[in-house]
Motif scaffolding. Structure first.
Motif, mmCIF file in Angstrom:
data_model
loop_
_atom_site.group_PDB
_atom_site.id
_atom_site.type_symbol
_atom_site.label_atom_id
_atom_site.label_comp_id
_atom_site.label_asym_id
_atom_site.label_seq_id
_atom_site.Cartn_x
_atom_site.Cartn_y
_atom_site.Cartn_z
ATOM 1 N N GLY A 169 0.822 -1.213 0.000
ATOM 2 C CA GLY A 169 0.000 0.000 0.000
ATOM 3 C C GLY A 169 0.851 1.254 0.000
ATOM 4 N N PHE A 170 1.897 1.288 0.817
ATOM 5 C CA PHE A 170 2.767 2.466 0.856
ATOM 6 C C PHE A 170 3.477 2.651 -0.486
ATOM 7 C CE2 PHE A 170 6.391 5.085 1.896
ATOM 8 C CZ PHE A 170 5.886 5.964 2.848
ATOM 9 N N THR A 171 3.910 1.551 -1.076
ATOM 10 C CA THR A 171 4.575 1.630 -2.383
ATOM 11 C C THR A 171 3.629 2.173 -3.449
ATOM 12 O OG1 THR A 171 6.007 -0.245 -1.833
ATOM 13 C CG2 THR A 171 5.773 0.308 -4.170
ATOM 14 N N ASN A 172 2.423 1.642 -3.495
ATOM 15 C CA ASN A 172 1.474 1.998 -4.559
ATOM 16 C C ASN A 172 0.856 3.376 -4.384
ATOM 17 O OD1 ASN A 172 1.817 -0.486 -5.874
ATOM 18 N ND2 ASN A 172 0.239 -1.475 -4.637
ATOM 19 N N PHE A 173 0.694 3.813 -3.126
ATOM 20 C CA PHE A 173 -0.013 5.064 -2.880
ATOM 21 C C PHE A 173 0.887 6.223 -2.474
ATOM 22 C CE2 PHE A 173 -3.304 1.801 -2.111
ATOM 23 C CZ PHE A 173 -4.202 2.192 -3.097
ATOM 24 N N VAL A 174 2.165 5.942 -2.214
ATOM 25 C CA VAL A 174 3.089 7.016 -1.845
ATOM 26 C C VAL A 174 4.312 7.041 -2.766
ATOM 27 C CG1 VAL A 174 4.531 8.017 -0.028
ATOM 28 C CG2 VAL A 174 2.341 6.947 0.567
ATOM 29 N N ILE A 175 5.070 5.949 -2.791
ATOM 30 C CA ILE A 175 6.335 5.931 -3.533
ATOM 31 C C ILE A 175 6.120 6.105 -5.031
ATOM 32 C CG2 ILE A 175 8.392 4.593 -4.085
ATOM 33 C CD1 ILE A 175 8.339 5.610 -1.243
ATOM 34 N N VAL A 176 5.261 5.284 -5.624
ATOM 35 C CA VAL A 176 5.050 5.361 -7.071
ATOM 36 C C VAL A 176 4.445 6.700 -7.493
ATOM 37 C CG1 VAL A 176 3.800 4.362 -9.028
ATOM 38 C CG2 VAL A 176 4.941 2.863 -7.379
ATOM 39 N N PRO A 177 3.360 7.199 -6.847
ATOM 40 C CA PRO A 177 2.839 8.513 -7.245
ATOM 41 C C PRO A 177 3.858 9.639 -7.066
ATOM 42 C CG PRO A 177 1.217 7.332 -5.940
ATOM 43 C CD PRO A 177 2.487 6.543 -5.848
ATOM 44 N N ALA A 178 4.596 9.629 -5.949
ATOM 45 C CA ALA A 178 5.597 10.676 -5.727
ATOM 46 C C ALA A 178 6.680 10.627 -6.801
ATOM 47 C CB ALA A 178 6.218 10.527 -4.348
ATOM 48 N N SER A 179 7.037 9.424 -7.252
ATOM 49 C CA SER A 179 8.033 9.274 -8.315
ATOM 50 C C SER A 179 7.501 9.814 -9.638
ATOM 51 C CB SER A 179 8.426 7.805 -8.473
ATOM 52 O OG SER A 179 8.980 7.289 -7.294
ATOM 53 N N PHE A 180 6.283 9.417 -9.995
ATOM 54 C CA PHE A 180 5.712 9.815 -11.271
ATOM 55 C C PHE A 180 5.414 11.315 -11.332
ATOM 56 C CE2 PHE A 180 4.438 6.212 -14.065
ATOM 57 C CZ PHE A 180 5.106 5.208 -13.384
ATOM 58 N N LEU A 181 5.134 11.936 -10.178
ATOM 59 C CA LEU A 181 4.770 13.350 -10.145
ATOM 60 C C LEU A 181 5.955 14.233 -9.761
ATOM 61 C CD1 LEU A 181 1.293 13.030 -8.366
ATOM 62 C CD2 LEU A 181 1.748 13.291 -10.816
ATOM 63 N N SER A 182 7.146 13.766 -10.056
ATOM 64 C CA SER A 182 8.357 14.498 -9.660
ATOM 65 C C SER A 182 9.114 15.081 -10.841
ATOM 66 C CB SER A 182 9.283 13.563 -8.873
ATOM 67 O OG SER A 182 9.643 12.444 -9.680
ATOM 68 N N GLY A 183 8.530 15.031 -12.013
ATOM 69 C CA GLY A 183 9.210 15.581 -13.178
ATOM 70 C C GLY A 183 10.002 14.565 -13.962
ATOM 71 N N VAL A 184 9.709 13.285 -13.772
ATOM 72 C CA VAL A 184 10.396 12.250 -14.554
ATOM 73 C C VAL A 184 10.074 12.396 -16.035
ATOM 74 C CG1 VAL A 184 10.555 9.767 -15.007
ATOM 75 C CG2 VAL A 184 10.486 10.601 -12.659
ATOM 76 N N PHE A 185 8.800 12.616 -16.342
ATOM 77 C CA PHE A 185 8.345 12.621 -17.730
ATOM 78 C C PHE A 185 8.128 14.027 -18.286
ATOM 79 C CE2 PHE A 185 6.778 8.769 -15.624
ATOM 80 C CZ PHE A 185 7.327 7.795 -16.436
ATOM 81 N N TYR A 186 8.281 15.042 -17.464
ATOM 82 C CA TYR A 186 7.960 16.403 -17.903
ATOM 83 C C TYR A 186 8.737 17.408 -17.053
ATOM 84 C CZ TYR A 186 5.087 15.936 -13.736
ATOM 85 O OH TYR A 186 4.671 15.696 -12.459
ATOM 86 N N SER A 187 8.798 18.643 -17.527
ATOM 87 C CA SER A 187 9.321 19.743 -16.720
ATOM 88 C C SER A 187 8.181 20.313 -15.893
ATOM 89 C CB SER A 187 9.895 20.834 -17.623
ATOM 90 O OG SER A 187 10.122 22.031 -16.890
ATOM 91 N N ILE A 188 8.445 20.654 -14.637
ATOM 92 C CA ILE A 188 7.370 21.184 -13.804
ATOM 93 C C ILE A 188 6.884 22.543 -14.325
ATOM 94 C CG2 ILE A 188 8.196 19.964 -11.762
ATOM 95 C CD1 ILE A 188 9.124 22.736 -10.701
ATOM 96 N N TYR A 189 7.691 23.207 -15.172
ATOM 97 C CA TYR A 189 7.272 24.493 -15.728
ATOM 98 C C TYR A 189 6.190 24.335 -16.790
ATOM 99 C CZ TYR A 189 11.200 26.509 -13.232
ATOM 100 O OH TYR A 189 12.068 26.911 -12.242
ATOM 101 N N SER A 190 5.932 23.102 -17.185
ATOM 102 C CA SER A 190 4.829 22.861 -18.111
ATOM 103 C C SER A 190 3.506 22.682 -17.372
ATOM 104 C CB SER A 190 5.107 21.610 -18.951
ATOM 105 O OG SER A 190 5.185 20.448 -18.127
ATOM 106 N N LEU A 191 3.555 22.685 -16.028
ATOM 107 C CA LEU A 191 2.367 22.509 -15.216
ATOM 108 C C LEU A 191 1.713 23.852 -14.902
ATOM 109 C CD1 LEU A 191 3.761 19.964 -12.577
ATOM 110 C CD2 LEU A 191 2.348 19.430 -14.577
ATOM 111 N N PRO A 192 0.422 23.853 -14.560
ATOM 112 C CA PRO A 192 -0.209 25.077 -14.039
ATOM 113 C C PRO A 192 0.497 25.544 -12.776
ATOM 114 C CG PRO A 192 -1.866 23.432 -14.615
ATOM 115 C CD PRO A 192 -0.524 22.746 -14.714
ATOM 116 N N SER A 193 0.355 26.804 -12.459
ATOM 117 C CA SER A 193 1.088 27.416 -11.352
ATOM 118 C C SER A 193 0.880 26.676 -10.031
ATOM 119 C CB SER A 193 0.666 28.877 -11.194
ATOM 120 O OG SER A 193 1.322 29.471 -10.098
#
Length: 253
Positions: A169-193
Motif C-alpha cells: 500500500g505504501f509503495t502503490n499510494f506514496v512511492i510510485v505517485p511521488a516518483s511519477f509526479l516528480s518531473g520524470v516525464f515532464y518539466s514542472i514548468y509545463s504545469l499550471p502554477s
C-alpha cells in the motif's frame, strides 16, 4: 564499531538480492526499457523540454533515478518485513550490533542495489540515445543520496508495517505517485502554477532534477537547492530511522 558484524549483515543483504537478480535487477531494467520504447516512439519528435536537448535525453536520467530510488526502497522494506513475518529478525536483534551498524548495513545494501539497477538502465539506454555527461560527480552523488534516502525510508515503513499489504500500500499510494509526479516525464514548468508549487514540496523532484543536471547541465531548480533539500530530507529520515531502531519499535515488543 563492530566492523565484522556490520560487514556480515551487509553481505547477507547483498546476497539476498543478488541470489534473485532476475527479479531484483533484470526486471526493473526491462520495465524502464518498455517506458523508453513507448515514450521515445510516441513523443521523441514532438516534445522538446530544453533547447537543444531531445525528449529521450531528458527522459532517461529521470527514469534511471526513478528506478534507483524505487529499488532501494524495495530492498530494505522487503528484507525487513520478511524477517519480521518469518521471525528470524530475532537473530539480528541478538547479534552484538548497534542501531547504527544495523542502519549502515541495510542502507548500504540498498545503495548497492540502486546503483546496480541504475548502471544497468544507463547501459541499456545506449541503444536509444548517447547521453551527455556534464558532471559525473553530481550524477554519482545524487544516485547515492537518492538510494540512501529511499533505503532509509524503506526501513521506517517496514518497522511500521505489520504485514506485506502495508508495504504494498505504501509503495502503490506514496512511492510510485511521488516518483511519477516528480518531473520524470515532464518539466514542472509545463504545469499550471498551483501544481508547480505543489511539486516543490516533493523531495523526489529535487533528487531527480539534480541527477538530471549531472547529465544535461540544465535543470528546473538550482542545483544547490536540490542538493540541500535532498540532504536535509535524508538527515531527517535517518534521524527518525535510528531513533525507531534504538527504541526497538515493533521489533522488540
Amino acid at each position: 564499531m563492530n566492523l565484522y558484524g556490520l560487514y556480515t549483515l551487509f553481505s547477507k543483504e547483498m546476497w539476498r538480492f543478488l541470489k534473485v537478480s532476475t527479479q531484483t535487477l533484470l526486471a526493473p531494467i526491462v520495465t524502464v526499457l518498455l517506458y523508453l520504447l513507448v515514450f521515445s516512439s510516441v513523443l521523441s519528435g514532438n516534445i522538446e523540454i530544453y533547447e537543444g536537448v531531445s525528449y529521450v535525453s531528458f527522459l532517461i536520467p529521470g527514469l534511471i533515478m526513478m528506478s534507483i530510488t524505487q529499488n532501494a526502497f524495495a530492498n530494505t522494506s522487503s528484507s525487513l518485513i520478511q524477517s519480521k513475518m518469518m521471525g528470524n529478525i530475532v537473530f539480528m536483534l541478538l547479534a552484538p550490533l548497534s542501531s547504527l551498524e544495523f542502519f549502515i548495513a541495510f542502507v548500504g545494501a540498498a545503495i548497492m542495489r540502486g546503483l546496480f539497477v541504475g548502471i544497468g538502465v544507463w547501459l541499456a539506454s545506449i541503444f536509444f540515445v548517447q547521453l551527455p555527461v556534464h558532471d559525473f560527480g553530481i550524477i554519482l552523488g545524487f544516485a547515492i543520496l537518492g538510494s540512501a534516502m529511499l533505503g532509509t525510508t524503506g526501513i521506517i515503513v517496514a518497522l511500521w508495517a505489520d504485514k506485506w499489504d502495508h508495504i504494498a500500500g505504501f509503495t502503490n499510494f506514496v512511492i510510485v505517485p511521488a516518483s511519477f509526479l516528480s518531473g520524470v516525464f515532464y518539466s514542472i514548468y509545463s504545469l499550471p502554477s498551483f501544481w508547480q508549487q505543489v511539486s516543490y514540496f516533493n523531495p523526489f523532484f529535487y533528487i531527480i532534477d539534480g541527477f538530471r543536471y549531472g547529465f544535461l547541465g540544465v535543470s528546473d531548480a538550482n542545483i544547490m537547492t536540490s542538493l540541500m533539500v535532498s540532504l536535509s530530507f535524508f538527515i531527517i529520515v535517518s534521524g527518525l530511522c535510528l531513533w525507531l531502531l534504538e527504541i526497538g519499535y515493533k521489533v522488540r515488543e
